[in-house]
Design a protein around this motif. Structure first.
Motif, PDB file in Angstrom:
ATOM      1  N   LYS A  44     -14.410 -35.892 -14.978  1.00  0.00           N
ATOM      2  CA  LYS A  44     -15.801 -36.272 -15.372  1.00  0.00           C
ATOM      3  C   LYS A  44     -15.516 -37.325 -16.507  1.00  0.00           C
ATOM      4  CE  LYS A  44     -17.951 -33.699 -12.366  1.00  0.00           C
ATOM      5  NZ  LYS A  44     -18.396 -34.329 -11.228  1.00  0.00           N
TER       6      LYS A  44
ATOM      7  N   ASN B 124     -15.539 -40.659 -18.489  1.00  0.00           N
ATOM      8  CA  ASN B 124     -16.208 -41.849 -18.226  1.00  0.00           C
ATOM      9  C   ASN B 124     -15.068 -42.912 -18.517  1.00  0.00           C
ATOM     10  OD1 ASN B 124     -17.631 -44.456 -17.961  1.00  0.00           O
ATOM     11  ND2 ASN B 124     -19.234 -43.255 -18.891  1.00  0.00           N
TER      12      ASN B 124
ATOM     13  N   GLN C 210     -16.573 -30.493 -21.217  1.00  0.00           N
ATOM     14  CA  GLN C 210     -15.889 -31.606 -20.473  1.00  0.00           C
ATOM     15  C   GLN C 210     -14.715 -31.372 -19.810  1.00  0.00           C
ATOM     16  OE1 GLN C 210     -15.391 -34.922 -23.162  1.00  0.00           O
ATOM     17  NE2 GLN C 210     -16.031 -36.373 -21.354  1.00  0.00           N
TER      18      GLN C 210
ATOM     19  N   ARG D 172      -7.408 -38.146 -17.928  1.00  0.00           N
ATOM     20  CA  ARG D 172      -8.163 -37.973 -16.755  1.00  0.00           C
ATOM     21  C   ARG D 172      -7.290 -37.507 -15.520  1.00  0.00           C
ATOM     22  NH1 ARG D 172     -12.160 -41.717 -13.758  1.00  0.00           N
ATOM     23  NH2 ARG D 172     -13.018 -40.433 -12.452  1.00  0.00           N
TER      24      ARG D 172
ATOM     25  N   ASP E 262     -16.006 -46.115 -17.403  1.00  0.00           N
ATOM     26  CA  ASP E 262     -16.157 -47.497 -17.541  1.00  0.00           C
ATOM     27  C   ASP E 262     -15.867 -48.381 -18.488  1.00  0.00           C
ATOM     28  OD1 ASP E 262     -17.928 -46.610 -15.209  1.00  0.00           O
ATOM     29  OD2 ASP E 262     -19.541 -46.171 -16.496  1.00  0.00           O
TER      30      ASP E 262
ATOM     31  N   ARG F 100     -13.241 -49.558 -23.701  1.00  0.00           N
ATOM     32  CA  ARG F 100     -14.037 -48.419 -22.908  1.00  0.00           C
ATOM     33  C   ARG F 100     -15.645 -48.684 -23.314  1.00  0.00           C
ATOM     34  NH1 ARG F 100     -11.920 -43.876 -21.041  1.00  0.00           N
ATOM     35  NH2 ARG F 100     -13.388 -42.758 -22.106  1.00  0.00           N
TER      36      ARG F 100
END
Length: 194
Positions: free
Chosen positions: A161, A163, A157, A3, A165, A174
């Motif tokens: 962006k 994810n 991707q 990321r 979470d 995850r």
């Protein structure tokens, strides 16, 4: 780190400087990886493997931070919450390994239970018995993966962006698995075993 491509690049540059590109990382390299060790600490801060400590029982009546704890109460420490507390960590949701570098706001904080603002392995008499081995294995495995490969996301991707979470269970994991493609970045002979 996928990321944050700039952090991944900096970690790979440090690994290349310490290890080179003609062999894999070894355990003896780990103490020389100042930036990478800061990355590991920051990862444990934001994503501890267990979000809550194992239950403890209050041996006596006591008071903690103005709260009365009756004898026999079962207690859990919110490791995840402590590591994201803005009173302890400026910009707590940002991935910033520099916090742990020399001159950083938390340069002397470690994950070995002495600093209660970062206790992914617990603390005190019941600290994780596998702390030393677990920390060494996570660091060595992660360093090997970062050093040995470039990591590509699926077409379309982008890192921003991705994810991040989390799914809260006994272990923190995850919510959506990451999908990446490893591309070798070392010379071919580095991947051969003796």
């Amino acid at each position: 780190m996928i990321r944050h491509p700039d952090i991944l690049k900096q970690a790979q540059e440090e690994l290349d400087a310490v290890v080179g590109r003609d062999r894999l990382v070894s355990e003896t390299d780990l103490p020389s990886l100042t930036f990478f060790n800061a990355v590991i600490k920051e990862t444990f801060r934001l994503h501890p493997s267990t979000p809550l400590s194992l239950p403890r029982m209050a041996a006596d009546d006591c008071e903690v931070a103005g709260y009365r704890i009756p004898k026999g109460s079962e207690l859990l420490v919110n490791v995840w919450g402590i590591a994201r507390d803005p009173a302890l960590w400026p910009d707590p949701l940002e991935f910033r390994p520099a916090r742990f570098l020399p001159g950083g706001s938390h340069e002397n904080v470690d994950v070995k239970g002495a600093h209660f603002q970062l206790i992914p392995f617990g603390a005190g008499r019941r600290i994780c018995a596998g702390l030393s081995w677990g920390l060494r294995m996570v660091t060595l495995t992660s360093a090997t993966l970062v050093h040995a490969f470039h990591w590509e996301l699926p077409v379309g991707q982008t890192p921003d962006k991705l994810n991040m979470d989390e799914a809260f269970t006994l272990l923190l994991q995850r919510a959506v698995p990451v999908m990446v493609h490893p591309v070798p970045r070392l010379i071919p002979s580095a991947y051969q075993t003796a």
